[in-house]
Scaffold this motif. Structure first.
Motif, short mmCIF file in Angstrom:
data_model
loop_
_atom_site.label_atom_id
_atom_site.label_comp_id
_atom_site.label_asym_id
_atom_site.label_seq_id
_atom_site.Cartn_x
_atom_site.Cartn_y
_atom_site.Cartn_z
N PRO A 149 0.83 -1.21 0.00
CA PRO A 149 0.00 0.00 0.00
C PRO A 149 0.87 1.26 0.00
N ILE A 150 0.57 2.17 -0.90
CA ILE A 150 1.36 3.41 -0.97
C ILE A 150 0.44 4.60 -0.67
N PRO A 151 0.76 5.38 0.37
CA PRO A 151 -0.12 6.50 0.74
C PRO A 151 -0.24 7.54 -0.38
N ILE A 152 -1.45 8.07 -0.52
CA ILE A 152 -1.68 9.10 -1.56
C ILE A 152 -1.66 10.47 -0.87
N ASP A 153 -0.67 11.29 -1.25
CA ASP A 153 -0.54 12.62 -0.64
C ASP A 153 -1.83 13.43 -0.81
N GLY A 154 -2.22 14.10 0.25
CA GLY A 154 -3.39 14.99 0.17
C GLY A 154 -4.71 14.27 0.35
N SER A 155 -4.68 12.93 0.61
CA SER A 155 -5.97 12.21 0.72
C SER A 155 -6.38 12.03 2.19
N GLU A 156 -5.74 12.73 3.10
CA GLU A 156 -6.02 12.55 4.53
C GLU A 156 -7.47 12.92 4.86
N PHE A 157 -8.05 12.21 5.83
CA PHE A 157 -9.39 12.56 6.31
C PHE A 157 -9.52 12.09 7.77
N ASN A 158 -10.48 12.65 8.49
CA ASN A 158 -10.65 12.32 9.91
C ASN A 158 -11.97 11.58 10.13
N ILE A 159 -11.97 10.67 11.12
CA ILE A 159 -13.23 10.02 11.54
C ILE A 159 -13.37 10.28 13.05
N ASP A 160 -14.55 10.70 13.48
CA ASP A 160 -14.80 10.88 14.92
C ASP A 160 -15.05 9.51 15.54
N ILE A 161 -14.36 9.24 16.63
CA ILE A 161 -14.57 7.94 17.30
C ILE A 161 -14.52 8.09 18.82
N ASP A 162 -15.05 7.05 19.50
CA ASP A 162 -14.94 7.00 20.97
C ASP A 162 -13.94 5.94 21.41
N LEU A 163 -13.71 4.97 20.53
CA LEU A 163 -12.78 3.89 20.89
C LEU A 163 -11.99 3.49 19.65
N LEU A 164 -10.67 3.29 19.84
CA LEU A 164 -9.83 2.80 18.75
C LEU A 164 -9.27 1.44 19.15
N ILE A 165 -9.45 0.46 18.25
CA ILE A 165 -8.92 -0.88 18.55
C ILE A 165 -7.90 -1.26 17.46
N PRO A 166 -6.61 -1.05 17.74
CA PRO A 166 -5.62 -1.53 16.77
C PRO A 166 -5.53 -3.05 16.89
N ALA A 167 -5.76 -3.74 15.78
CA ALA A 167 -5.74 -5.21 15.82
C ALA A 167 -4.93 -5.70 14.62
N VAL A 168 -3.67 -5.27 14.57
CA VAL A 168 -2.88 -5.62 13.38
C VAL A 168 -2.13 -6.93 13.53
N SER A 169 -1.65 -7.23 14.73
CA SER A 169 -1.00 -8.53 14.93
C SER A 169 -0.66 -8.75 16.40
N GLN A 170 -0.21 -9.95 16.71
CA GLN A 170 0.26 -10.27 18.06
C GLN A 170 1.61 -10.95 17.93
N SER A 171 2.40 -10.87 19.00
CA SER A 171 3.67 -11.59 18.97
C SER A 171 3.86 -12.32 20.30
N PRO A 172 4.74 -13.32 20.31
CA PRO A 172 4.97 -14.06 21.56
C PRO A 172 5.72 -13.22 22.57
N ASP A 173 5.39 -13.39 23.84
CA ASP A 173 6.11 -12.68 24.89
C ASP A 173 7.15 -13.64 25.46
N ILE A 174 8.42 -13.40 25.11
CA ILE A 174 9.46 -14.35 25.53
C ILE A 174 10.14 -13.91 26.82
N SER A 175 9.57 -12.85 27.47
CA SER A 175 10.28 -12.27 28.62
C SER A 175 10.38 -13.24 29.81
N PHE A 176 9.55 -14.30 29.83
CA PHE A 176 9.62 -15.22 30.98
C PHE A 176 10.71 -16.29 30.82
#
Ligand SMILES: Cc1cc2nc3c(=O)[nH]c(=O)nc-3n(C[C@H](O)[C@H](O)[C@H](O)COP(=O)(O)OP(=O)(O)OC[C@H]3O[C@@H](n4cnc5c(N)ncnc54)[C@H](O)[C@@H]3O)c2cc1C
Length: 425
Positions: free
Chosen positions: A336-363
């Protein structure tokens, strides 16, 4: 006189290619579920037999019949040569739902004196436990959540996967003699080193529960909850503050499930922002149709670039940009290549980023010397699932990042056999 049979009959010794070409569905299933056999049993209205065949091959027919990503159907010869694939996955569900009784799983014929610990009671851990206990080992699973099941209980929503089906499958594994200790995260009072001393082998199947960030300004505002966290909270009975307008970012299972769950929790409008086209979405087309039917609006070729806030504390909008499709990337999908000047806003109350998960190896304690890849993943031998430290094995989403249930069940089964060959000779 002795006759040469090869002259009278056309004799063919099937090799891998033969199976691939002639029984593509069975071959495409990571655990080689005998689909032709169970479908024949259903044809004869023998749902019990169909269920038993499934349970022997993939352990959790009632679960997989509802949510499997069914790689079998892509290779169905009816779909490839005639019209549409047979609904192999739904038939699996039918075998589970219409069976009258199922006999308990066969228990081990002899007990062995070796003990195995498993970290994580998700489908991969349960599958390894199931096979190891049936081979005669004592198996204990340590699980950090208050309930076992992993993403089957805390990820996938109940309107897609009934909790009765999950509980029944877990109960069957328990009935075989597997001990499941919940509310016990490995890495705190109990650590991997303790487990290594106490047990003859350890299988780590801790999943991929760390939410990946979008990396845009304002992602830490109130009113931003990452997808996997959102699903965990909802599935464990919390009711997060939703508001009226929700935007979800992503194109996979987690994105669809958070969007649809938000509607069920009272949101009036839900938007999904996906950076590529509809055809490139990684989600099952049938689920996408359901998302659209429920009135969720999907903005394709759209990326979020910044969160907006009226009071500087809580999210009130999201600034987006439209994309065009560029050159294909390694996986065949176009960049996907962003198109300059095509920005727009949406009013929201909640944002849920759900792009991916990764393993937590800290333990994982550093002193043990486990080899970690540059992607922060635990390295295993892909054939044996053994790590570089003898006696420690790992599989499921923990070693690859998010995949799907049937593939992690396959990992659990292969790891169990590998542990058996190490311990049992
Ligand atoms: C919202 C959502 C929807 C999905 N939908 C589908 C679908 O429709 N079809 C499909 O096939 N797949 C789907 N998936 C993917 C699928 O659920 C996963 O690929 C699968 O559950 C991974 O299994 P696992 O056993 O490797 O890990 P998990 O299921 O994540 O289980 C790992 C377990 O380990 C526990 N754990 C982690 N760290 C520790 C520790 N230190 N000590 C003790 N326990 C620990 C966790 O609490 C968890 O219970 C979905 C995933 C999500 C998030």
């Amino acid at each position: 006189m002795k006759q040469d049979v090869s002259k009278r009959f056309h004799v063919l010794i099937p090799d891998d290619r033969w199976f691939e070409e002639n029984i593509g569905c069975e071959n495409a299933c990571p655990v080689n579920t005998r689909a032709p056999q169970y479908i024949s049993a259903i044809r004869e209205e023998n749902y019990n037999l169909a269920f038993e065949i499934n349970r022997e091959d993939n352990l959790f027919p009632a679960i997989l019949g509802r949510i499997c990503v069914h790689p079998c159907e892509e290779k169905c010869r009816r779909g490839l040569l005639i019209d549409l694939p047979i609904s192999i996955c739904s038939l699996k569900r039918a075998s589970a739902d219409h069976r009258i009784l199922s006999s308990p799983h066969k228990r081990a014929l002899r007990k062995r004196d070796k003990k195995i610990a498993i970290i994580g009671a998700g489908p991969s851990g349960l599958s390894a436990a199931n096979d190891l206990v049936r081979l005669g080992y004592s198996v204990t699973i340590y699980e950090s959540f208050p309930i076992p099941g992993g993403m089957l209980n805390v990820g996938i929503p109940p309107y897609r996967l009934s909790r009765e089906a999950v509980s029944e499958a877990i109960e069957e594994v328990r009935q075989l003699g597997v001990e499941i200790i919940t509310d016990t995260p490995v890495g705190k009072e109990l650590n991997l080193e303790n487990l290594r001393k106490k047990y003859d082998a350890v299988y780590i199947a801790a999943g991929a529960h760390k939410a990946e960030k979008l990396g845009i300004p304002g992602e830490d505002l109130k009113g931003v909850i990452h997808g996997v966290t959102f699903m965990q909270r909802v599935n464990l009975g919390e009711k997060p503050e939703i508001g009226e307008r929700v935007a979800v970012v992503g194109g996979g299972n987690t994105a669809m499930d958070t969007g649809r769950s938000s509607l069920r929790l009272g949101a009036k409008e839900v938007f999904i922002l996906y950076r590529r086209t509809r055809e490139e979405m990684p989600v099952d087309p049938r689920e996408l149709e359901q998302v659209e039917e429920e009135g969720i609006k999907i903005h394709y070729l759209t990326s979020p670039i910044q969160t907006l806030s009226m009071d500087g504390e809580r999210v009130s909008g999201i600034r987006c940009i439209r994309n065009r499709s560029g050159e294909p990337e390694e996986d065949g999908r176009r960049r996907p290549i962003p198109i300059d000047g095509s920005e727009f806003n949406i009013d929201i109350d909640l944002l849920i980023p759900a792009v991916s998960q990764s393993p937590d190896i800290s333990f994982l304690p550093e002193e043990i010397g486990l080899e970690i890849s540059k992607w922060d993943r635990l390295k295993v031998n892909p054939e044996t699932f053994e790590t570089n430290v003898p006696g420690i094995f790992a599989g499921g989403d923990f070693v690859t990042g998010p995949r799907d249930v049937i593939r992690v069940i396959a990992d659990g089964r292969k790891a169990a056999l590998s542990i058996h060959s190490c311990l049992g000779g």
